[in-house]
Design a protein around this motif. Structure first.
Motif, PDB file in Angstrom:
ATOM      1  N   ARG A  27      37.647  40.763  39.255  1.00 47.80           N
ATOM      2  CA  ARG A  27      37.344  41.653  38.141  1.00 47.80           C
ATOM      3  C   ARG A  27      36.412  41.008  37.136  1.00 47.80           C
ATOM      4  N   THR A  28      36.170  41.678  36.054  1.00 49.57           N
ATOM      5  CA  THR A  28      35.089  41.389  35.127  1.00 49.57           C
ATOM      6  C   THR A  28      35.038  39.945  34.665  1.00 49.57           C
ATOM      7  N   PHE A  29      33.868  39.384  34.696  1.00 53.32           N
ATOM      8  CA  PHE A  29      33.566  38.088  34.106  1.00 53.32           C
ATOM      9  C   PHE A  29      32.781  38.310  32.821  1.00 53.32           C
ATOM     10  N   ASN A  30      31.762  39.153  32.952  1.00 51.49           N
ATOM     11  CA  ASN A  30      30.946  39.459  31.780  1.00 51.49           C
ATOM     12  C   ASN A  30      31.780  40.193  30.736  1.00 51.49           C
ATOM     13  N   GLY A  31      31.525  39.856  29.484  1.00 50.42           N
ATOM     14  CA  GLY A  31      32.253  40.504  28.398  1.00 50.42           C
ATOM     15  C   GLY A  31      33.443  39.711  27.910  1.00 50.42           C
ATOM     16  N   TYR A  32      33.745  38.600  28.576  1.00 49.27           N
ATOM     17  CA  TYR A  32      34.924  37.821  28.219  1.00 49.27           C
ATOM     18  C   TYR A  32      34.553  36.396  27.842  1.00 49.27           C
ATOM     19  N   THR A  33      35.232  35.902  26.824  1.00 47.94           N
ATOM     20  CA  THR A  33      35.110  34.486  26.477  1.00 47.94           C
ATOM     21  C   THR A  33      35.687  33.635  27.605  1.00 47.94           C
ATOM     22  N   MET A  34      35.021  32.544  27.871  1.00 44.60           N
ATOM     23  CA  MET A  34      35.503  31.579  28.864  1.00 44.60           C
ATOM     24  C   MET A  34      35.802  30.258  28.170  1.00 44.60           C
ATOM     25  N   ARG A 101      41.218  39.231  26.162  1.00 47.31           N
ATOM     26  CA  ARG A 101      40.554  40.318  25.461  1.00 47.31           C
ATOM     27  C   ARG A 101      39.051  40.202  25.619  1.00 47.31           C
ATOM     28  N   ALA A 102      38.408  41.340  25.804  1.00 48.44           N
ATOM     29  CA  ALA A 102      36.960  41.365  25.947  1.00 48.44           C
ATOM     30  C   ALA A 102      36.281  41.338  24.590  1.00 48.44           C
ATOM     31  N   TYR A 103      35.084  40.817  24.570  1.00 48.67           N
ATOM     32  CA  TYR A 103      34.209  40.826  23.396  1.00 48.67           C
ATOM     33  C   TYR A 103      34.854  40.186  22.171  1.00 48.67           C
ATOM     34  N   ALA A 104      35.725  39.242  22.400  1.00 53.17           N
ATOM     35  CA  ALA A 104      36.410  38.596  21.287  1.00 53.17           C
ATOM     36  C   ALA A 104      36.068  37.118  21.268  1.00 53.17           C
ATOM     37  N   ILE A 111      40.947  28.682  20.700  1.00 52.44           N
ATOM     38  CA  ILE A 111      41.495  27.354  20.952  1.00 52.44           C
ATOM     39  C   ILE A 111      42.922  27.424  21.461  1.00 52.44           C
ATOM     40  N   ARG A 112      43.508  28.626  21.490  1.00 53.83           N
ATOM     41  CA  ARG A 112      44.887  28.796  21.933  1.00 53.83           C
ATOM     42  C   ARG A 112      44.925  29.127  23.419  1.00 53.83           C
ATOM     43  N   PHE A 113      45.735  28.427  24.163  1.00 49.83           N
ATOM     44  CA  PHE A 113      45.780  28.684  25.591  1.00 49.83           C
ATOM     45  C   PHE A 113      46.357  30.063  25.880  1.00 49.83           C
ATOM     46  N   ASP A 114      47.174  30.611  24.995  1.00 46.51           N
ATOM     47  CA  ASP A 114      47.761  31.926  25.251  1.00 46.51           C
ATOM     48  C   ASP A 114      46.791  33.061  24.971  1.00 46.51           C
ATOM     49  N   SER A 115      45.543  32.738  24.583  1.00 47.05           N
ATOM     50  CA  SER A 115      44.505  33.761  24.466  1.00 47.05           C
ATOM     51  C   SER A 115      43.862  34.059  25.813  1.00 47.05           C
ATOM     52  N   TYR A 116      44.210  33.270  26.807  1.00 47.60           N
ATOM     53  CA  TYR A 116      43.580  33.374  28.121  1.00 47.60           C
ATOM     54  C   TYR A 116      44.570  33.909  29.139  1.00 47.60           C
ATOM     55  N   GLY A 117      44.111  34.872  29.916  1.00 49.80           N
ATOM     56  CA  GLY A 117      45.013  35.510  30.860  1.00 49.80           C
ATOM     57  C   GLY A 117      44.835  35.077  32.290  1.00 49.80           C
TER      58      GLY A 117
END
Length: 129
Positions: A27-34, A101-104, A111-117
């Protein structure tokens, strides 16, 4: 579902360089912070760097500033981490992650690991003195 696969880890002497790469599929890569995180034996997972979905904003942990560079190629669905002037304390398993979350892109959240799914399985980096 998103699959993230890291590559480029290895062993290097202090002062050397490595370039890690993370390839995303599904699924989507573009639009998401890495982001990149690392975890050394016996230590908690640590934020390394993050890059916004357009690639125009980056953020680094203080100990990585000036040594590490994060970049992304949205056409290839990859995010890289160039690591220079490596130190023995950089030894860890490095993992890439995609934000939930996209576009965030706010520093407080990225910096929080729980921001990443979604997470890759990690690649080992060993720096010897």
């Amino acid at each position: 579902q998103v699959q993230l696969v890291e590559s480029g880890g290895g062993s290097v002497q202090a002062g050397g360089s490595l370039r890690l790469s993370c390839a995303a599929s599904g699924r989507t890569f573009n639009g998401y912070t890495m982001g990149w995180f690392r975890q050394a034996p016996g230590k908690e997972r640590e934020f390394v760097a993050a890059i916004s979905w357009k690639g125009d904003n980056t953020y680094y942990a203080d100990s990585m500033k000036g040594r590490f560079t994060i970049s992304r190629d949205n056409a290839k669905n990859t995010v890289d981490l160039q690591m220079n002037s490596l130190k023995p304390e950089d030894t860890a398993v490095y993992s890439c992650a995609r934000s939930s979350r996209a576009y965030a892109f706010t520093i407080a959240t990225m910096i929080r690991f729980d921001s990443y799914g979604y997470w890759g399985q990690g690649t080992q980096v060993t720096v010897s003195s």
